[in-house]
Design an enzyme around this catalytic site. Structure first.
Site, PDB file in Angstrom:
ATOM      1  N   GLU A  54       0.817  -1.199   0.000  1.00  0.00           N
ATOM      2  CA  GLU A  54       0.000   0.000   0.000  1.00  0.00           C
ATOM      3  C   GLU A  54       0.861   1.263   0.000  1.00  0.00           C
ATOM      4  OE1 GLU A  54      -2.172  -3.044   2.705  1.00  0.00           O
ATOM      5  OE2 GLU A  54      -0.132  -2.610   2.017  1.00  0.00           O
ATOM      6  N   CYS A  79      -2.586  -3.940   7.086  1.00  0.00           N
ATOM      7  CA  CYS A  79      -2.168  -4.212   8.467  1.00  0.00           C
ATOM      8  C   CYS A  79      -2.573  -3.052   9.381  1.00  0.00           C
ATOM      9  CB  CYS A  79      -0.665  -4.458   8.535  1.00  0.00           C
ATOM     10  SG  CYS A  79       0.353  -3.050   8.037  1.00  0.00           S
ATOM     11  N   CYS A  88      -0.456   0.168   7.743  1.00  0.00           N
ATOM     12  CA  CYS A  88      -0.922   0.718   6.468  1.00  0.00           C
ATOM     13  C   CYS A  88      -2.289   1.375   6.604  1.00  0.00           C
ATOM     14  CB  CYS A  88      -0.966  -0.390   5.407  1.00  0.00           C
ATOM     15  SG  CYS A  88       0.662  -0.998   4.933  1.00  0.00           S
ATOM     16  N   TRP A 179      20.342 -39.298 -13.312  1.00  0.00           N
ATOM     17  CA  TRP A 179      19.532 -38.145 -13.704  1.00  0.00           C
ATOM     18  C   TRP A 179      18.282 -38.645 -14.425  1.00  0.00           C
ATOM     19  CZ3 TRP A 179      19.778 -33.501 -11.874  1.00  0.00           C
ATOM     20  CH2 TRP A 179      19.097 -32.461 -12.518  1.00  0.00           C
ATOM     21  N   ARG A 193      14.220 -22.949  -5.585  1.00  0.00           N
ATOM     22  CA  ARG A 193      15.147 -22.716  -4.481  1.00  0.00           C
ATOM     23  C   ARG A 193      15.236 -21.235  -4.138  1.00  0.00           C
ATOM     24  NH1 ARG A 193      20.083 -26.864  -6.191  1.00  0.00           N
ATOM     25  NH2 ARG A 193      18.892 -28.801  -5.817  1.00  0.00           N
ATOM     26  N   THR A 205      20.501 -39.280   1.735  1.00  0.00           N
ATOM     27  CA  THR A 205      20.552 -38.460   0.519  1.00  0.00           C
ATOM     28  C   THR A 205      21.700 -37.471   0.597  1.00  0.00           C
ATOM     29  OG1 THR A 205      18.171 -38.677   0.169  1.00  0.00           O
ATOM     30  CG2 THR A 205      19.264 -36.846  -0.920  1.00  0.00           C
ATOM     31  N   GLU A 291      13.168 -32.765  -0.411  1.00  0.00           N
ATOM     32  CA  GLU A 291      13.644 -33.361  -1.660  1.00  0.00           C
ATOM     33  C   GLU A 291      13.855 -34.868  -1.580  1.00  0.00           C
ATOM     34  OE1 GLU A 291      16.792 -31.892  -3.933  1.00  0.00           O
ATOM     35  OE2 GLU A 291      15.699 -30.118  -4.581  1.00  0.00           O
ATOM     36  N   GLY A 293      15.462 -38.406   0.943  1.00  0.00           N
ATOM     37  CA  GLY A 293      15.119 -39.515   0.096  1.00  0.00           C
ATOM     38  C   GLY A 293      13.762 -40.120   0.336  1.00  0.00           C
ATOM     39  N   LEU A 297      10.476 -38.803   2.594  1.00  0.00           N
ATOM     40  CA  LEU A 297       9.250 -38.439   1.898  1.00  0.00           C
ATOM     41  C   LEU A 297       8.068 -39.272   2.393  1.00  0.00           C
ATOM     42  CD1 LEU A 297      10.691 -38.088  -1.712  1.00  0.00           C
ATOM     43  CD2 LEU A 297       9.663 -36.228  -0.385  1.00  0.00           C
TER      44      LEU A 297
END
Length: 349
Positions: A54, A79, A88, A179, A193, A205, A291, A293, A297
Site C-alpha cells: 500500500e 495491516c 498501512c 539423472w 530454491r 541423501t 527433496e 530420500g 518423503l
C-alpha cells in the site's frame, strides 16, 4: 463480462507474486490505486522489512490529490499493527482514500479483521472477499505459517516412467545419482530454491547425492538447508555444510553453532518430524521443500505433514531400484517440459 473489481484484484495478484522469495515470513501483497476506471498507482511488498504494498502504491501516484477520489485494491487486508513498518491503515486514513477493495482478511491474529474495522470506523467504504479463493492460494504459505505451528511443506521428487526414484547404490558415496529429468526441469527446481525458504534432505541423501541445494541455474538468494543427523556424524566435507547458506541440522546432541551451520537438539530418532517443523517455524521458515530420500518423503506422507507435492516424471525406465512414493490429493495440475512432465498435487487436509 469480467467485473472491474476482478480485473484490478488480479493485477494485485500479479504484483504480489513478484515478492516471492524476498518477503517471507511476510505475506505476498500487491496494491493498485484506481480513479475513474484507470490505474493511477501500483506497488507490491518487495522485501522483508521494507515498505508494504500500500505504501509503495500510494508513493507511485503522481498527483496526491487524486487519492481523495480513488479506490485502493489490495489482495490482503491492510495491516493495523506496528511491525517493522507502521500500520498501512493509518496511511490510508491519513491520505483520505475513500474506498478499499480487499480479497481476503489477514490470518495473522494481530490483524484478523481489525484493519477492516478500523477503516470502516473512519467512514471508508470497504468491500472484501473479491476472488478470495485465488487470494488464499497465492498466500497459502503465509496462511499455513500463521495458522499452524509449522511451515508450508512441499514434497518434491522425480521418478521414471516405471515408478522408480533411483537405482540401487552402495551407501559409500561411490555411485553417482541417476539423472531422470532434463535441464528445463533442473532450471525450474533452481527457481524454486530462490522462492522457498528452506530445502530438506535426509541423511542418506546428503551422503549419497551430496546435493548443494543452492541457486545456480537461476537468480536469487540461496534457501536454508536442512537435514537430520541424530548421531551427529555426517561428514563435514558435504556440500550442506558450506557457508553459501544457513544450514540447520537436527541431532540428538546438544545445540551448537559452527560458522553458518546450527545444530538443533531433537528428543527422538524417530517420530520427530513434528518437533523439527516446530523448530523451523520458530526460525521463521515459512516454506519447506523436502527433496528426499524415499524414507523421509514417506514419513511426511504417512503423517499427513505436507501441503503440496511436485512430482516430475522423466522418460526413463530403471526396471528396478528405489520405488517412488505414491501420493493422492486434490487440484492436480500438469505441465510438460520437453520429454519430462510435472504434476502438482495439493493435500486434502
Amino acid at each position: 463480462m469480467e467485473h472491474a473489481h476482478d480485473i484490478f484484484i488480479k493485477r494485485c495478484f500479479d504484483l504480489a507474486a513478484l515478492g516471492l522469495g524476498n518477503v517471507s515470513p511476510n505475506p505476498l501483497v500487491g496494491a493498485v490505486l484506481v480513479k475513474n476506471g484507470q490505474i493511477i498507482g501500483e506497488g507490491y511488498h518487495q522485501k522483508i522489512g521494507e515498505a508494504h504494498a500500500e505504501v509503495n502504491a500510494i508513493a507511485s501516484v503522481k498527483q496526491e490529490s487524486d487519492l481523495k477520489d480513488a479506490t485502493l485494491y489490495v489482495n490482503l487486508e491492510p495491516c493495523v499493527h506496528h511491525g517493522k513498518t507502521p500500520p498501512c491503515t493509518d496511511l490510508i486514513i491519513r491520505k483520505g482514500i475513500p474506498r478499499v477493495v480487499i480479497s481476503m482478511t489477514d490470518p495473522n491474529p494481530k490483524v484478523a479483521g481489525k484493519g477492516i474495522e478500523k477503516l470502516q470506523a473512519q467512514g471508508i467504504e470497504v468491500t472484501s472477499g473479491i476472488l478470495e479463493n485465488e487470494a488464499k492460494h497465492l498466500n497459502r504459505r503465509f496462511i499455513r505459517y500463521m495458522t499452524s505451528d509449522r511451515p508450508y511443506v512441499i514434497l518434491k521428487w522425480a521418478k521414471t516412467e516405471d515408478g522408480f526414484m533411483d537405482v540401487l547404490r552402495p551407501i559409500d558415496r561411490s555411485g553417482a545419482p541417476s539423472w531422470i529429468t532434463n535441464t528445463f526441469c533442473k532450471q525450474l527446481v533452481h527457481k524454486w530454491r530462490a522462492e522457498e525458504d528452506a530445502f530438506m534432505v535426509g541423511k542418506h541423501t546428503a551422503i549419497m547425492d551430496n546435493p548443494q541445494l543452492t541457486v545456480r541455474e537461476w537468480t536469487g538468494r540461496n534457501p536454508k538447508r536442512v537435514s537430520i543427523d541424530f548421531d551427529d556424524n555426517l561428514p563435514r566435507d558435504l556440500e550442506i555444510f558450506t557457508d553459501e547458506s544457513d544450514n540447520l541440522i537436527f541431532t540428538g546432541n546438544a545445540p551448537k553453532v559452527q560458522n553458518r551451520t546450527r545444530f538443533f537438539q531433537i528428543s527422538s530418532r524417530k517420530n520427530n518430524l513434528e518437533e523439527i517443523l516446530r523448530h523451523l517455524h520458530r526460525e521463521m521458515v515459512q516454506s519447506l521443500v523436502v527433496e528426499g530420500g524415499s524414507e523421509l518423503l514417506h514419513n511426511f506422507i504417512d503423517k499427513g505433514l505436507w501441503d503440496e507435492a511436485r512430482v516430475f516424471t522423466g522418460n526413463h525406465y530403471f526396471r528396478r531400484g528405489i520405488k517412488a512414493p505414491h501420493i493422492q490429493g486434490i487440484n492436480e495440475s500438469h505441465q510438460a517440459f520437453g520429454n519430462s512432465r510435472l504434476k502438482i498435487v495439493y493435500n486434502k487436509i
